[in-house]
Scaffold this motif. Structure first.
Motif, PDB file in Angstrom:
ATOM      1  N   ARG A 177      -6.225  75.846  38.596  1.00 26.77           N
ATOM      2  CA  ARG A 177      -4.796  75.518  38.503  1.00 26.77           C
ATOM      3  C   ARG A 177      -3.981  76.294  39.521  1.00 26.77           C
TER       4      ARG A 177
ATOM      5  N   PHE B  30      -3.831  82.072  44.519  1.00 32.66           N
ATOM      6  CA  PHE B  30      -2.687  82.837  45.005  1.00 32.66           C
ATOM      7  C   PHE B  30      -3.151  83.939  45.943  1.00 32.66           C
TER       8      PHE B  30
ATOM      9  N   TYR C 180      -2.807  74.636  45.598  1.00 29.31           N
ATOM     10  CA  TYR C 180      -3.097  73.964  44.329  1.00 29.31           C
ATOM     11  C   TYR C 180      -4.276  73.009  44.390  1.00 29.31           C
TER      12      TYR C 180
ATOM     13  N   PRO D  76      -5.692  81.661  38.124  1.00 24.52           N
ATOM     14  CA  PRO D  76      -5.357  81.684  36.706  1.00 24.52           C
ATOM     15  C   PRO D  76      -6.615  81.630  35.850  1.00 24.52           C
TER      16      PRO D  76
ATOM     17  N   THR E 299      -5.860  82.501  27.127  1.00 25.30           N
ATOM     18  CA  THR E 299      -4.433  82.730  26.956  1.00 25.30           C
ATOM     19  C   THR E 299      -3.702  82.458  28.268  1.00 25.30           C
ATOM     20  N   LEU E 300      -2.664  81.677  28.170  1.00 27.21           N
ATOM     21  CA  LEU E 300      -1.950  81.279  29.369  1.00 27.21           C
ATOM     22  C   LEU E 300      -1.293  82.453  30.071  1.00 27.21           C
ATOM     23  N   GLY E 301      -1.063  82.291  31.324  1.00 20.72           N
ATOM     24  CA  GLY E 301      -0.210  83.207  32.078  1.00 20.72           C
ATOM     25  C   GLY E 301      -0.942  84.283  32.831  1.00 20.72           C
ATOM     26  N   ARG E 302      -2.175  84.576  32.493  1.00 23.21           N
ATOM     27  CA  ARG E 302      -2.826  85.685  33.167  1.00 23.21           C
ATOM     28  C   ARG E 302      -3.546  85.211  34.412  1.00 23.21           C
ATOM     29  N   LEU E 303      -3.660  86.129  35.366  1.00 20.90           N
ATOM     30  CA  LEU E 303      -4.373  85.898  36.614  1.00 20.90           C
ATOM     31  C   LEU E 303      -5.578  86.819  36.690  1.00 20.90           C
TER      32      LEU E 303
ATOM     33  N   PHE F 202      -7.627  88.789  39.458  1.00 22.64           N
ATOM     34  CA  PHE F 202      -7.496  89.235  40.841  1.00 22.64           C
ATOM     35  C   PHE F 202      -8.844  89.630  41.414  1.00 22.64           C
TER      36      PHE F 202
END
Lengths: 114, 113
Positions: free
Chosen positions: B31, B34, B51, B91, B97-101, B103
Motif C-alpha cells: 500500500r 516511502f 504506490y 506499511p 494494526t493500521l498506521g504503522r510503517l 523501516f
C-alpha cells in the motif's frame, strides 16, 4: 509545513529515574508514534496512538508507557530508566486519509541513562 | 524477519558519480513505499511516496522507482550535500494494526568532493 517538536534535544538521566519525553504536533494529525533508533538496529516502534486516549503497542513496548490526553500531544514515559534505554527517541505524526502513511518526524531526543 | 531490507549498508561516492540504492520488501498487498532522508542527529525527512509498480518520482538529483518486489533510489551526479542516511519504509500487511510503517535499516551515503 508540518511541525513536530520534542521537548528536549539532549537529556541525561540516572538509572531508576522516571523520564518524560514530550512530543507536540501542530497539524491536527490523528496518528502519533514513538520510535527509538539505535546504530545497526534502525528505527523500532515503541508505541503509537491513532486517537486521543488510544494507544497501541509497537515492537518494543517493555519498560515504556505513553499518554495522549490531547490530540496534539503524545508523551513517552520511561517508568524506571535503565542504561539499555540510552538511545535516540523520535516522535512522528501522520494524518488520516490518502496521506495516512506519510509520517513526519520531530528532531529527536538523545537520551543518555547513566 | 525483516520486512524491509536495504542495500548497501554504506556507500561512498565521488561527487558526480551516479549510483543507486536498493530497498526490497516482503509485505504482501503493498500500500505504498516511502523514502526518507536522515541527516546526522536529526529526525528523518519525508522524500517520496510510491504506490504502484512502474511509478517514478523525482526531486532534484534523486529519482525513486518501484517494482513489485523492490524500489531503487537513483542518485544522479551527487553532491556532498546529498550525504545522509536514506531510509525506506512500507506499511504493515493488511490485517495488521493500521498506521504503522516498517523501516529498513538505511543506507548511509557519503559523497566526497
Amino acid at each position: 509545513d508540518v511541525k513536530v517538536t520534542q521537548s528536549s534535544r539532549y537529556l541525561v538521566k540516572r538509572t531508576g529515574e522516571k523520564v518524560f519525553l514530550e512530543c507536540v504536533q501542530d497539524m491536527d494529525h490523528e496518528n502519533m508514534f514513538w520510535y527509538r533508533q539505535d546504530p545497526g538496529l534502525g528505527l523500532r516502534l515503541i508505541y503509537f496512538s491513532y486517537d486521543v486516549k488510544m494507544k497501541e503497542k509497537g515492537d518494543i513496548p517493555e519498560g515504556y508507557s505513553v499518554s495522549r490526553e490531547k490530540k496534539e500531544r503524545f508523551s513517552l514515559i520511561l517508568e524506571s530508566a535503565s542504561t539499555n534505554q540510552t538511545s535516540m527517541y523520535l516522535c512522528a505524526s501522520s494524518t488520516d486519509g490518502t496521506r495516512y502513511y506519510e509520517q513526519y518526524f520531530g528532531p529527536g531526543t538523545r537520551l543518555t541513562v547513566t | 524477519e525483516d520486512q524491509v531490507t536495504q542495500s548497501p549498508e554504506a556507500l561512498r561516492l565521488q561527487e558526480g558519480e551516479s549510483s543507486s540504492l536498493n530497498c526490497s520488501y516482503t509485505v504482501s498487498g503493498l500500500r505504498g513505499l516511502f523514502w526518507y532522508r536522515q541527516d546526522p542527529g536529526k529526525g528523518p525527512e519525508f522524500l517520496f511516496t510510491l504506490y504502484s509498480a512502474g511509478e517514478e518520482k523525482e526531486k532534484e538529483r534523486l529519482k525513486a522507482t518501484l517494482t513489485k518486489k523492490e524500489s531503487f533510489l537513483h542518485i544522479t551526479a551527487p553532491k556532498p550535500e546529498d550525504s545522509a542516511t536514506y531510509l525506506c519504509a512500507v506499511p504493515a500487511d493488511r490485517g495488521s494494526t493500521l498506521g504503522r510503517l516498517y523501516f529498513g535499516r538505511g543506507t548511509q551515503l557519503t559523497v566526497w568532493p
